[in-house]
Write a protein that holds these residues in place. Structure first.
Motif, PDB file in Angstrom:
ATOM      1  N   THR A   1      72.031  15.943  28.109  1.00 59.03           N
ATOM      2  CA  THR A   1      73.517  15.342  28.773  1.00 59.03           C
ATOM      3  C   THR A   1      74.643  15.350  28.435  1.00 59.03           C
ATOM      4  O   THR A   1      75.485  15.182  28.910  1.00 59.03           O
ATOM      5  N   CYS A   2      75.342  14.973  26.811  1.00 53.33           N
ATOM      6  CA  CYS A   2      76.201  15.310  25.880  1.00 53.33           C
ATOM      7  C   CYS A   2      76.852  13.678  26.515  1.00 53.33           C
ATOM      8  O   CYS A   2      78.482  13.662  26.095  1.00 53.33           O
ATOM      9  N   ILE A   3      75.996  12.556  26.765  1.00 56.32           N
ATOM     10  CA  ILE A   3      76.509  11.655  26.867  1.00 56.32           C
ATOM     11  C   ILE A   3      75.968  10.867  25.560  1.00 56.32           C
ATOM     12  O   ILE A   3      74.606  10.555  24.672  1.00 56.32           O
ATOM     13  N   THR A   4      77.343   9.943  25.564  1.00 51.07           N
ATOM     14  CA  THR A   4      76.946   9.746  23.719  1.00 51.07           C
ATOM     15  C   THR A   4      77.266   8.058  23.767  1.00 51.07           C
ATOM     16  O   THR A   4      77.605   7.190  25.065  1.00 51.07           O
ATOM     17  N   ASP A   5      76.665   7.065  22.692  1.00 52.18           N
ATOM     18  CA  ASP A   5      77.118   5.466  22.562  1.00 52.18           C
ATOM     19  C   ASP A   5      78.330   5.593  23.303  1.00 52.18           C
ATOM     20  O   ASP A   5      78.487   4.077  23.798  1.00 52.18           O
ATOM     21  N   GLU A   6      79.115   5.793  22.484  1.00 54.23           N
ATOM     22  CA  GLU A   6      80.696   5.408  22.640  1.00 54.23           C
ATOM     23  C   GLU A   6      81.229   5.047  24.569  1.00 54.23           C
ATOM     24  O   GLU A   6      81.521   4.754  25.095  1.00 54.23           O
ATOM     25  N   MET A   7      80.820   6.030  25.043  1.00 50.50           N
ATOM     26  CA  MET A   7      80.376   6.068  27.001  1.00 50.50           C
ATOM     27  C   MET A   7      80.496   4.941  27.159  1.00 50.50           C
ATOM     28  O   MET A   7      80.802   4.710  28.656  1.00 50.50           O
ATOM     29  N   LEU A   8      79.271   4.732  26.758  1.00 52.36           N
ATOM     30  CA  LEU A   8      78.215   3.781  27.667  1.00 52.36           C
ATOM     31  C   LEU A   8      78.190   2.479  26.873  1.00 52.36           C
ATOM     32  O   LEU A   8      78.315   0.721  27.596  1.00 52.36           O
ATOM     33  N   GLN A   9      79.099   2.309  26.263  1.00 52.42           N
ATOM     34  CA  GLN A   9      80.300   1.052  25.675  1.00 52.42           C
ATOM     35  C   GLN A   9      80.357  -0.345  26.742  1.00 52.42           C
ATOM     36  O   GLN A   9      81.387   0.788  27.128  1.00 52.42           O
ATOM     37  N   GLY A  10      80.474  -1.266  27.020  1.00 52.84           N
ATOM     38  CA  GLY A  10      80.629  -2.032  28.203  1.00 52.84           C
ATOM     39  C   GLY A  10      80.579  -1.710  29.423  1.00 52.84           C
ATOM     40  O   GLY A  10      81.710  -2.142  29.977  1.00 52.84           O
ATOM     41  N   LYS A  11      79.722  -1.111  29.561  1.00 55.17           N
ATOM     42  CA  LYS A  11      79.926  -0.995  30.784  1.00 55.17           C
ATOM     43  C   LYS A  11      78.956  -1.735  31.233  1.00 55.17           C
ATOM     44  O   LYS A  11      78.159  -2.546  30.911  1.00 55.17           O
ATOM     45  N   ASP A  12      78.385  -1.102  33.102  1.00 46.71           N
ATOM     46  CA  ASP A  12      77.070  -2.793  33.395  1.00 46.71           C
ATOM     47  C   ASP A  12      75.748  -3.050  32.828  1.00 46.71           C
ATOM     48  O   ASP A  12      75.257  -1.076  32.366  1.00 46.71           O
ATOM     49  N   ASP A  13      75.609  -3.458  33.105  1.00 49.03           N
ATOM     50  CA  ASP A  13      73.830  -3.197  33.049  1.00 49.03           C
ATOM     51  C   ASP A  13      72.802  -2.878  33.602  1.00 49.03           C
ATOM     52  O   ASP A  13      73.646  -2.846  34.807  1.00 49.03           O
ATOM     53  N   GLU A  14      71.584  -2.762  33.146  1.00 49.22           N
ATOM     54  CA  GLU A  14      71.360  -1.776  33.477  1.00 49.22           C
ATOM     55  C   GLU A  14      70.842  -2.971  35.624  1.00 49.22           C
ATOM     56  O   GLU A  14      70.238  -2.393  36.605  1.00 49.22           O
ATOM     57  N   GLU A  15      70.089  -4.566  35.479  1.00 54.14           N
ATOM     58  CA  GLU A  15      70.035  -4.766  36.232  1.00 54.14           C
ATOM     59  C   GLU A  15      71.245  -4.945  38.029  1.00 54.14           C
ATOM     60  O   GLU A  15      71.249  -4.590  38.854  1.00 54.14           O
TER      61      GLU A  15
END
Length: 266
Positions: free
Chosen positions: A15-29
């Motif tokens: 997907t080319c998605i990295t850990d850094e891109m997801l930091q601070g985003k909303d959680d699953e719920e």
């Protein structure tokens, strides 16, 4: 979604998605609640919808958000029905077949895949309309005739033909009775099912295998007392009072379990 754990290397490669891109985003719920609020009770369109819907259903169960009931239209199953002479039905194959602009390097990203699926679905609807508009009156006549209690049996390309005939004979015998009376049985053949249902089940109404089951959601006033399937999970059916999913335990009676329980062996 921030999963609060490192992504598997394979996911990043795909997907080319990295850990850094997801930091601070909303959680699953939080994301699940936002998505359900945004979607409401509208029909959903997806490619290989069983995969996507399974995550929604798991999240709803995990966070006590109710039961998923939206109508789901799967472009993978539509393609298998409408374009059954083709060997490939992946999203990459469909965008080429329906002449939708596509960058394969951007594939497997949610927004990009959703846009591609929407454009393919739009062209599929045009093709479907051209193919079936003259048959809709005939279809409605078949559906509106006869007994009040209608039983819809969804066929599937199971086992060898003689065993398949026995399977659906047994299903009709066992499950077509409603409140002590026989309901009117209608059979919807799977597009890849080559059993001649009109010949083998001449006493029942056999619908065309060439239109998607989801079309029945859009016929005004249509109600089935019961819809029966063996392995196909009929997500999003709105025209049934009862959905009877028989599953692999039922099929065990007709063929060796290892032939249809492959997922359990992986």
């Amino acid at each position: 979604i921030d999963p609060h754990r490192p992504l598997p290397k394979k996911i990043t490669e795909l997907t080319c998605i990295t850990d850094e891109m997801l930091q601070g985003k909303d959680d699953e719920e939080t994301v699940t609640k936002k998505f359900l609020e945004w979607a409401g009770d509208l029909p959903m369109v997806a490619h290989n919808a069983k995969f996507d819907i399974s995550f929604i259903e798991m999240a709803m169960k995990k966070y006590n958000l109710g039961t998923f009931t939206n109508t789901v239209i799967d472009t993978l199953e539509l393609s298998r029905t409408m374009d059954n002479t083709y060997g490939r039905h992946s999203l990459s194959a469909l965008v080429k077949r329906y002449d939708v602009p596509w960058d394969e390097s951007a594939h497997h990203r949610g927004d990009y895949d959703a846009e591609g699926t929407a454009l393919v679905f739009h062209k599929m609807l045009k093709k479907l309309s051209n193919r079936n508009i003259e048959n809709m009156d005939e279809l409605q006549q078949k559906l509106n005739c006869g007994a009040k209690d209608k039983i819809l049996v969804l066929s599937e390309p199971l086992c060898e033909l003689d065993v398949r005939k026995q399977i659906f004979s047994d299903i009709i015998k066992e499950y077509s009775e409603v409140d002590g009376n026989r309901g009117q049985v209608l059979i919807k053949p799977h597009p890849r099912d080559v059993l001649d249902y009109e010949k083998e089940f001449a006493e029942h109404i056999v619908l065309s295998g060439m239109f998607p089951m989801e079309i029945l959601n859009f016929i005004p006033g249509l109600r089935f007392k019961r819809v029966i399937s063996v392995l196909t999970v009929p997500n999003g059916i709105q025209f049934a009072e009862e959905i009877l999913f028989l599953g692999e335990d039922f099929l065990d009676k007709y063929e060796a379990p290892e032939l249809h329980r492959q997922n359990e062996q992986i």
